[in-house]
Design a protein around this motif. Structure first.
Motif, PDB file in Angstrom:
ATOM      1  N   PRO A   1      14.327 -30.181 -88.489  1.00  0.00           N
ATOM      2  CA  PRO A   1      13.384 -30.546 -87.426  1.00  0.00           C
ATOM      3  C   PRO A   1      13.810 -31.850 -86.773  1.00  0.00           C
ATOM      4  O   PRO A   1      14.163 -32.814 -87.456  1.00  0.00           O
ATOM      5  N   GLY A   2      13.809 -31.866 -85.447  1.00  0.00           N
ATOM      6  CA  GLY A   2      14.261 -33.056 -84.737  1.00  0.00           C
ATOM      7  C   GLY A   2      13.459 -33.320 -83.484  1.00  0.00           C
ATOM      8  O   GLY A   2      12.666 -32.494 -83.026  1.00  0.00           O
ATOM      9  N   VAL A   3      13.705 -34.492 -82.912  1.00  0.00           N
ATOM     10  CA  VAL A   3      13.075 -34.903 -81.661  1.00  0.00           C
ATOM     11  C   VAL A   3      13.948 -35.992 -81.061  1.00  0.00           C
ATOM     12  O   VAL A   3      14.695 -36.680 -81.781  1.00  0.00           O
ATOM     13  N   GLU A   4      13.901 -36.166 -79.749  1.00  0.00           N
ATOM     14  CA  GLU A   4      14.567 -37.281 -79.078  1.00  0.00           C
ATOM     15  C   GLU A   4      13.504 -38.047 -78.298  1.00  0.00           C
ATOM     16  O   GLU A   4      12.934 -37.525 -77.336  1.00  0.00           O
ATOM     17  N   ILE A   5      13.243 -39.266 -78.747  1.00  0.00           N
ATOM     18  CA  ILE A   5      12.154 -40.061 -78.188  1.00  0.00           C
ATOM     19  C   ILE A   5      12.692 -41.012 -77.128  1.00  0.00           C
ATOM     20  O   ILE A   5      13.668 -41.733 -77.343  1.00  0.00           O
ATOM     21  N   SER A   6      12.021 -41.018 -75.978  1.00  0.00           N
ATOM     22  CA  SER A   6      12.405 -41.879 -74.851  1.00  0.00           C
ATOM     23  C   SER A   6      11.812 -43.268 -75.051  1.00  0.00           C
ATOM     24  O   SER A   6      10.598 -43.415 -75.217  1.00  0.00           O
ATOM     25  N   THR A   7      12.666 -44.297 -75.011  1.00  0.00           N
ATOM     26  CA  THR A   7      12.205 -45.673 -75.180  1.00  0.00           C
ATOM     27  C   THR A   7      12.853 -46.555 -74.110  1.00  0.00           C
ATOM     28  O   THR A   7      13.702 -46.099 -73.339  1.00  0.00           O
ATOM     29  N   ARG A   8      12.480 -47.801 -74.096  1.00  0.00           N
ATOM     30  CA  ARG A   8      13.042 -48.758 -73.144  1.00  0.00           C
ATOM     31  C   ARG A   8      13.343 -50.064 -73.867  1.00  0.00           C
ATOM     32  O   ARG A   8      12.515 -50.558 -74.640  1.00  0.00           O
ATOM     33  N   ALA A   9      14.547 -50.591 -73.643  1.00  0.00           N
ATOM     34  CA  ALA A   9      14.926 -51.892 -74.202  1.00  0.00           C
ATOM     35  C   ALA A   9      15.768 -52.615 -73.171  1.00  0.00           C
ATOM     36  O   ALA A   9      16.689 -52.028 -72.588  1.00  0.00           O
ATOM     37  N   GLY A  10      15.484 -53.898 -72.955  1.00  0.00           N
ATOM     38  CA  GLY A  10      16.189 -54.616 -71.914  1.00  0.00           C
ATOM     39  C   GLY A  10      15.945 -53.923 -70.592  1.00  0.00           C
ATOM     40  O   GLY A  10      14.813 -53.659 -70.200  1.00  0.00           O
ATOM     41  N   SER A  11      17.000 -53.575 -69.896  1.00  0.00           N
ATOM     42  CA  SER A  11      16.868 -52.881 -68.609  1.00  0.00           C
ATOM     43  C   SER A  11      17.353 -51.436 -68.701  1.00  0.00           C
ATOM     44  O   SER A  11      17.708 -50.831 -67.689  1.00  0.00           O
ATOM     45  N   ARG A  12      17.367 -50.887 -69.921  1.00  0.00           N
ATOM     46  CA  ARG A  12      17.939 -49.564 -70.131  1.00  0.00           C
ATOM     47  C   ARG A  12      16.961 -48.609 -70.806  1.00  0.00           C
ATOM     48  O   ARG A  12      16.143 -49.014 -71.633  1.00  0.00           O
ATOM     49  N   ASP A  13      17.090 -47.325 -70.445  1.00  0.00           N
ATOM     50  CA  ASP A  13      16.420 -46.279 -71.202  1.00  0.00           C
ATOM     51  C   ASP A  13      17.263 -46.004 -72.449  1.00  0.00           C
ATOM     52  O   ASP A  13      18.466 -45.756 -72.346  1.00  0.00           O
TER      53      ASP A  13
ATOM     54  N   ALA B   1      20.094 -44.797 -59.202  1.00  0.00           N
ATOM     55  CA  ALA B   1      20.183 -43.985 -57.986  1.00  0.00           C
ATOM     56  C   ALA B   1      18.937 -44.162 -57.118  1.00  0.00           C
ATOM     57  O   ALA B   1      17.956 -44.798 -57.519  1.00  0.00           O
ATOM     58  N   ALA B   2      18.954 -43.558 -55.934  1.00  0.00           N
ATOM     59  CA  ALA B   2      17.958 -43.850 -54.901  1.00  0.00           C
ATOM     60  C   ALA B   2      16.518 -43.582 -55.316  1.00  0.00           C
ATOM     61  O   ALA B   2      15.600 -44.316 -54.923  1.00  0.00           O
ATOM     62  N   ALA B   3      16.260 -42.529 -56.121  1.00  0.00           N
ATOM     63  CA  ALA B   3      14.882 -42.181 -56.468  1.00  0.00           C
ATOM     64  C   ALA B   3      14.566 -42.443 -57.938  1.00  0.00           C
ATOM     65  O   ALA B   3      13.497 -42.047 -58.419  1.00  0.00           O
ATOM     66  N   TYR B   4      15.460 -43.135 -58.637  1.00  0.00           N
ATOM     67  CA  TYR B   4      15.255 -43.358 -60.070  1.00  0.00           C
ATOM     68  C   TYR B   4      14.060 -44.272 -60.327  1.00  0.00           C
ATOM     69  O   TYR B   4      13.869 -45.281 -59.645  1.00  0.00           O
ATOM     70  N   VAL B   5      13.260 -43.887 -61.303  1.00  0.00           N
ATOM     71  CA  VAL B   5      12.105 -44.686 -61.719  1.00  0.00           C
ATOM     72  C   VAL B   5      12.049 -44.674 -63.244  1.00  0.00           C
ATOM     73  O   VAL B   5      12.275 -43.632 -63.875  1.00  0.00           O
ATOM     74  N   SER B   6      11.757 -45.831 -63.829  1.00  0.00           N
ATOM     75  CA  SER B   6      11.555 -45.884 -65.276  1.00  0.00           C
ATOM     76  C   SER B   6      10.284 -46.677 -65.565  1.00  0.00           C
ATOM     77  O   SER B   6      10.291 -47.900 -65.520  1.00  0.00           O
ATOM     78  N   PRO B   7       9.180 -45.995 -65.843  1.00  0.00           N
ATOM     79  CA  PRO B   7       7.928 -46.696 -66.135  1.00  0.00           C
ATOM     80  C   PRO B   7       7.991 -47.355 -67.507  1.00  0.00           C
ATOM     81  O   PRO B   7       8.907 -47.090 -68.291  1.00  0.00           O
ATOM     82  N   PRO B   8       7.033 -48.218 -67.822  1.00  0.00           N
ATOM     83  CA  PRO B   8       7.013 -48.841 -69.150  1.00  0.00           C
ATOM     84  C   PRO B   8       6.987 -47.788 -70.254  1.00  0.00           C
ATOM     85  O   PRO B   8       6.272 -46.789 -70.161  1.00  0.00           O
ATOM     86  N   ARG B   9       7.805 -48.001 -71.278  1.00  0.00           N
ATOM     87  CA  ARG B   9       7.877 -47.072 -72.398  1.00  0.00           C
ATOM     88  C   ARG B   9       7.758 -47.848 -73.704  1.00  0.00           C
ATOM     89  O   ARG B   9       7.775 -49.076 -73.722  1.00  0.00           O
ATOM     90  N   VAL B  10       7.666 -47.103 -74.790  1.00  0.00           N
ATOM     91  CA  VAL B  10       7.664 -47.740 -76.100  1.00  0.00           C
ATOM     92  C   VAL B  10       9.056 -48.295 -76.369  1.00  0.00           C
ATOM     93  O   VAL B  10      10.040 -47.920 -75.728  1.00  0.00           O
ATOM     94  N   SER B  11       9.143 -49.199 -77.324  1.00  0.00           N
ATOM     95  CA  SER B  11      10.424 -49.799 -77.675  1.00  0.00           C
ATOM     96  C   SER B  11      11.142 -48.940 -78.718  1.00  0.00           C
ATOM     97  O   SER B  11      10.513 -48.126 -79.407  1.00  0.00           O
ATOM     98  N   PRO B  12      12.458 -49.120 -78.869  1.00  0.00           N
ATOM     99  CA  PRO B  12      13.162 -48.427 -79.946  1.00  0.00           C
ATOM    100  C   PRO B  12      12.591 -48.750 -81.324  1.00  0.00           C
ATOM    101  O   PRO B  12      12.580 -47.882 -82.207  1.00  0.00           O
ATOM    102  N   VAL B  13      12.108 -49.963 -81.491  1.00  0.00           N
ATOM    103  CA  VAL B  13      11.501 -50.350 -82.771  1.00  0.00           C
ATOM    104  C   VAL B  13      10.281 -49.478 -83.065  1.00  0.00           C
ATOM    105  O   VAL B  13      10.109 -48.968 -84.184  1.00  0.00           O
ATOM    106  N   GLU B  14       9.427 -49.296 -82.050  1.00  0.00           N
ATOM    107  CA  GLU B  14       8.237 -48.458 -82.229  1.00  0.00           C
ATOM    108  C   GLU B  14       8.617 -47.005 -82.522  1.00  0.00           C
ATOM    109  O   GLU B  14       8.044 -46.371 -83.411  1.00  0.00           O
ATOM    110  N   ALA B  15       9.578 -46.476 -81.761  1.00  0.00           N
ATOM    111  CA  ALA B  15       9.980 -45.085 -81.952  1.00  0.00           C
ATOM    112  C   ALA B  15      10.533 -44.862 -83.355  1.00  0.00           C
ATOM    113  O   ALA B  15      10.219 -43.856 -84.007  1.00  0.00           O
ATOM    114  N   ALA B  16      11.363 -45.785 -83.815  1.00  0.00           N
ATOM    115  CA  ALA B  16      11.918 -45.658 -85.165  1.00  0.00           C
ATOM    116  C   ALA B  16      10.809 -45.691 -86.211  1.00  0.00           C
ATOM    117  O   ALA B  16      10.837 -44.940 -87.197  1.00  0.00           O
ATOM    118  N   ALA B  17       9.815 -46.554 -85.989  1.00  0.00           N
ATOM    119  CA  ALA B  17       8.693 -46.636 -86.924  1.00  0.00           C
ATOM    120  C   ALA B  17       7.884 -45.340 -86.924  1.00  0.00           C
ATOM    121  O   ALA B  17       7.466 -44.858 -87.990  1.00  0.00           O
TER     122      ALA B  17
END
Length: 292
Positions: free
Chosen positions: A68-80, A173-189
């Motif tokens: 069983p797996g999952v890929e969780i989207s997070t944000r750190a610094g200026s990167r997804d 890119a021109a239409a890229y948007v990244s809203p606030p997300r959880v941090s990698p620390v939170e996702a790992a927890a």
């Protein structure tokens, strides 16, 4: 004649189904893996476990080991940043609730991207994106940028998937948007609290090894995805050294999303694998007592 992949116990630990932005159903992925002689797979859809049950049942019928797996989207610094999770309890109510919250963030992101596209004179609608080529979004599933890219190509705003990302949807890119997300620390927890083990996905895609080091130091994943279709040999070597430095397990996966406009995205299923002993080490890390 025996199949060497099956004999050597090879696993592809990164792929996506129609429950997020893949082109194949969970059962179809299992069928592809079985046909290619893999011993097992992990289904790692974006921010959802909606396909895990179907994949597990199909794997049991096919005689494949299923992770069983999952890929969780997070944000750190200026990167997804993406955090993979393995061997957690997919029925864990708290994790499911948290993932549902992430899908709500995706919905906000999608609305903002479509708004930017309209400002650029690109007329596609959320209904067209959610239709996903005749397979409407089901409860618990997620919709992402590849679905938008499909519509952009279909309506003539882009030549192919890569063109759609380069013009409109990729980071920067021109239409890229990244809203606030959880941090990698939170996702790992979250993954650990559901009984699983976190692994940093495709570090080479972030273009910032200093940030990768920061994530490893703060989130403390058990592993790092070293072999990936978007890692060249130099990157793979670099991340193997990093794994040794931080005492991390190394993993591999095709990040298979299926075939769009005649092209495989990202890699071919089964093209990037690890041996069974590595999977056993991940399983042991998941079952080890959690600190903190």
């Amino acid at each position: 004649m025996t199949n060497p992949e099956k004999e050597n116990g090879r696993y592809d630990l990164h792929m996506h189904s129609t429950s997020s932005d893949g082109m194949n159903t969970p059962s179809e992925l299992v069928g592809l893996a079985a046909g290619r002689g893999l011993a097992g797979i992990a289904l790692t859809d974006h921010d959802t476990v909606a396909g895990v049950g179907e994949a597990a049942e199909a794997a049991a019928r096919a005689g494949l080991d299923f992770v069983p797996g999952v890929e969780i989207s997070t944000r750190a610094g200026s990167r997804d940043i993406h955090m993979l999770g393995y061997f957690f309890d997919p029925a864990d109510a708290r994790l499911r609730q948290r993932l549902a919250g992430l899908r709500d963030v995706r919905d906000v992101r999608n609305d903002r991207i479509l708004e930017r596209l309209r400002e650029l004179g690109v007329d596609i609608t959320l209904a067209e994106v959610k239709d996903r080529g005749g397979r409407p979004l089901q409860p618990g599933e997620s919709v992402g940028r590849p679905h938008m890219a499909d519509v952009l190509v279909r309506k003539g705003y882009a030549v192919d998937l890569r063109d759609a990302f380069d013009k409109y949807l990729a980071e920067g890119a021109a239409a890229y948007v990244s809203p606030p997300r959880v941090s990698p620390v939170e996702a790992a927890a979250w993954i650990r609290e559901a009984g699983g083990v976190p692994v940093l996905a495709h570090p080479g895609l972030y273009g910032d090894d200093a940030l990768v080091r920061q994530v490893l130091a703060e989130a403390k994943p058990a592993g790092i995805e070293v072999r990936h279709p978007d890692h060249d040999p130099a990157a793979e070597k670099r991340y193997r050294r990093l794994a040794a430095e931080y005492g991390l397990l190394t993993t591999a996966g095709s990040d298979y999303h299926g075939i769009r406009q005649g092209k495989v995205f990202h890699g071919e299923l089964g093209g990037y694998t690890v041996e069974e002993t590595r999977v056993a080490a991940l399983r042991a890390a998941a079952s080890a007592p959690k600190s903190g």
